[in-house]
Design an enzyme around this catalytic site. Structure first.
Site, PDB file in Angstrom:
ATOM      1  N   LYS A 197      42.116  31.601  35.240  1.00 60.36           N
ATOM      2  CA  LYS A 197      41.124  32.167  36.473  1.00 60.36           C
ATOM      3  C   LYS A 197      40.169  30.728  36.434  1.00 60.36           C
ATOM      4  O   LYS A 197      39.931  30.132  35.524  1.00 60.36           O
ATOM      5  CB  LYS A 197      40.084  33.482  36.275  1.00 60.36           C
ATOM      6  CG  LYS A 197      41.483  34.678  36.195  1.00 60.36           C
ATOM      7  CD  LYS A 197      41.775  34.807  37.646  1.00 60.36           C
ATOM      8  CE  LYS A 197      43.384  35.502  37.758  1.00 60.36           C
ATOM      9  NZ  LYS A 197      43.273  36.991  37.629  1.00 60.36           N
TER      10      LYS A 197
HETATM   11  C1  LIG Z   1      43.810  38.395  37.239  1.00 60.38           C
HETATM   12  C2  LIG Z   1      43.710  39.298  38.368  1.00 60.38           C
HETATM   13  C3  LIG Z   1      43.283  40.887  38.018  1.00 60.38           C
HETATM   14  C4  LIG Z   1      43.180  41.304  36.732  1.00 60.38           C
HETATM   15  O1  LIG Z   1      42.494  40.597  35.851  1.00 60.38           O
HETATM   16  P1  LIG Z   1      42.849  40.714  34.221  1.00 60.38           P
HETATM   17  O2  LIG Z   1      41.295  39.877  33.533  1.00 60.38           O
HETATM   18  O3  LIG Z   1      43.766  39.952  33.798  1.00 60.38           O
HETATM   19  O4  LIG Z   1      42.773  42.016  33.596  1.00 60.38           O
HETATM   20  C5  LIG Z   1      43.122  41.619  38.989  1.00 60.38           C
HETATM   21  N1  LIG Z   1      43.287  41.173  40.286  1.00 60.38           N
HETATM   22  C6  LIG Z   1      43.711  40.076  40.665  1.00 60.38           C
HETATM   23  C7  LIG Z   1      43.937  39.668  41.991  1.00 60.38           C
HETATM   24  C8  LIG Z   1      44.027  39.113  39.757  1.00 60.38           C
HETATM   25  O5  LIG Z   1      44.306  38.031  40.124  1.00 60.38           O
END
Ligand SMILES: *Cc1c(COP(=O)(O)O)cnc(C)c1O
Length: 398
Positions: A197
């Site tokens: 992210k």
């Molecule tokens: C990465 C992601 C999540 C989940 O996040 P985590 O921290 O991996 O649990 C939820 N929604 C979207 C659109 C994502 O890209």
């Protein structure tokens, strides 16, 4: 003499993290201290994050998925409720709806931004007005790739039909809608700090929102225990605590928060660099008839989490999958966002979905490629990606 086998070129990964010296130093410091899990660093990270976003409060968790789940529980979503979300998302956004025993209702997307289409939401709401078995409770928009959803239209619908809203901002850090940062619009908003992210803590998440919404959610994060339970092992603490709600084990460790505090400071620089690379890609591709570059509507500031290029499949001789193989052969990592929810075997079987049920999501999925995009990427790396895409087009255009 020239070698017959030229060196294979350095692999350009899809989205590696960028951890600096400060993060490493601080993590080591915490490892050497007496306190490694939820504590003062987590509190500090929450305060810094709330200030950055311009939200009254923020609560740290161990993942973005936990943040979404906690938000649903805090709003009282459960059996007999419907939650409207997009098929163009990561599976966790839908699995959390099942965890609370509610029903995910998918609204197809706008082909420009790949975000949920407000008109499709309205159609669903009109149709379900007289459904006694299932009451619509929440709209869960996902700001796909970091491009904010049409929040004015969606908010208007939420008010008219008395629904609450939870924003999935896993991609939207930092992103603005009409000049306001996503996460500061008043709804419970979930961020993710997963390794790929825009900023990371390895794994981690954050919920922002008004105090009225956030405080009940915060109670659930650590076993439903009241007050700063972590302080019970410190000198100023007490052994006494009370469980006041049926909570989860979703707390963030200070080890993670130590990374997050420094990543947050670097985020504006990361964001600027992402924008520069996206601009380079746009400049290189906007005139190619075989390609469609990502949209950025005038009322938004894009977080550029992903650069999703779309192929005009009638103008090239290969499929999207083959295109990705060709990139790989040129030592370039790519990905696809997302395999729509209704295509996955589990959801397909459970809800009887067919690909054509959400034709826009299905069609856009087939032509989408996410190109490498990360702040550490050099102009030379970006140049190599551009060169590879153009080379593939030259070989396979119709
Ligand atoms: C990465 C992601 C999540 C989940 O996040 P985590 O921290 O991996 O649990 C939820 N929604 C979207 C659109 C994502 O890209």
């Amino acid at each position: 003499m020239r070698s017959l086998n030229p060196q294979p070129r350095k692999f350009i990964p899809f989205a590696p993290p960028w951890i600096g010296k400060e993060e490493i130093r601080e993590v080591v410091e915490i490892l050497r201290s007496d306190w490694i899990t939820t504590g003062p660093k987590t509190k500090r990270f929450e305060e810094d994050f709330a200030k950055f976003i311009g939200s009254p409060k923020a609560a740290a968790l161990n993942s973005g998925t936990s943040a979404l789940h906690t938000a649903l529980v805090a709003l009282g979503v459960g059996k007999g409720h419907g939650v409207i979300t997009t098929p163009m998302t990561f599976c966790s956004g839908v699995s959390v709806i099942e965890w609370v025993e509610a029903e995910p209702i998918l609204a197809d997307i706008d082909p420009r931004t790949l975000n949920m289409d407000p008109e499709k939401i309205e159609t669903i709401l009109k149709k379900s007005k007289h459904n006694r078995r299932r009451k619509m409770k929440v709209i869960l928009p996902v700001h796909f790739a970091g491009h904010p959803c049409e929040m004015d239209s969606i908010s208007t619908l939420a008010k008219r039909y008395r629904l609450q809203m939870i924003e999935d901002a896993a991609h939207a850090l930092p992103a603005k809608y009409k000049g306001r940062l996503i996460g500061s619009l008043g709804n419970l908003t979930a961020f993710s700090f997963y390794a790929t992210k825009n900023m990371t803590t390895g794994e981690g998440g954050m919920l922002t929102g008004s105090s009225r919404l956030l405080e009940p959610a915060r109670k659930l994060i650590f076993h439903g225990i009241n007050r700063d339970a972590w302080k019970r092992y410190s000198k100023e603490g007490s052994w006494y605590y009370e469980v006041v709600a049926p909570g989860f084990k979703y707390n963030m460790m200070d080890l993670q928060a130590a990374i997050g505090i420094h990543q947050l400071r670097r985020l504006p620089g990361f964001h600027q660099r992402r924008g520069e690379i996206a601009a380079r890609y746009n400049e290189a591709f906007y005139q190619c008839e075989e390609l469609e570059i990502p949209a950025a509507l005038p009322e938004v500031e894009h977080a550029w989490h992903l650069y999703v290029l779309r192929l005009n499949l009638d103008r090239i001789k290969i499929s999207r999958n083959q295109f990705i193989e060709e990139l790989k052969a040129r030592s370039i990592g790519a990905s696809v966002h997302f395999i729509p929810i209704h295509i996955h075997p589990y959801y397909r079987k459970k809800y009887g979905y067919k690909p054509e049920d959400f034709p826009v999501a299905y069609r856009q999925y087939q032509r989408a490629i996410s190109l490498p995009l990360y702040p550490r990427m050099t102009n030379q790396d970006a140049g190599r990606v551009i060169e590879a895409v153009k080379d593939i087009l030259k070989r396979f255009r119709r």
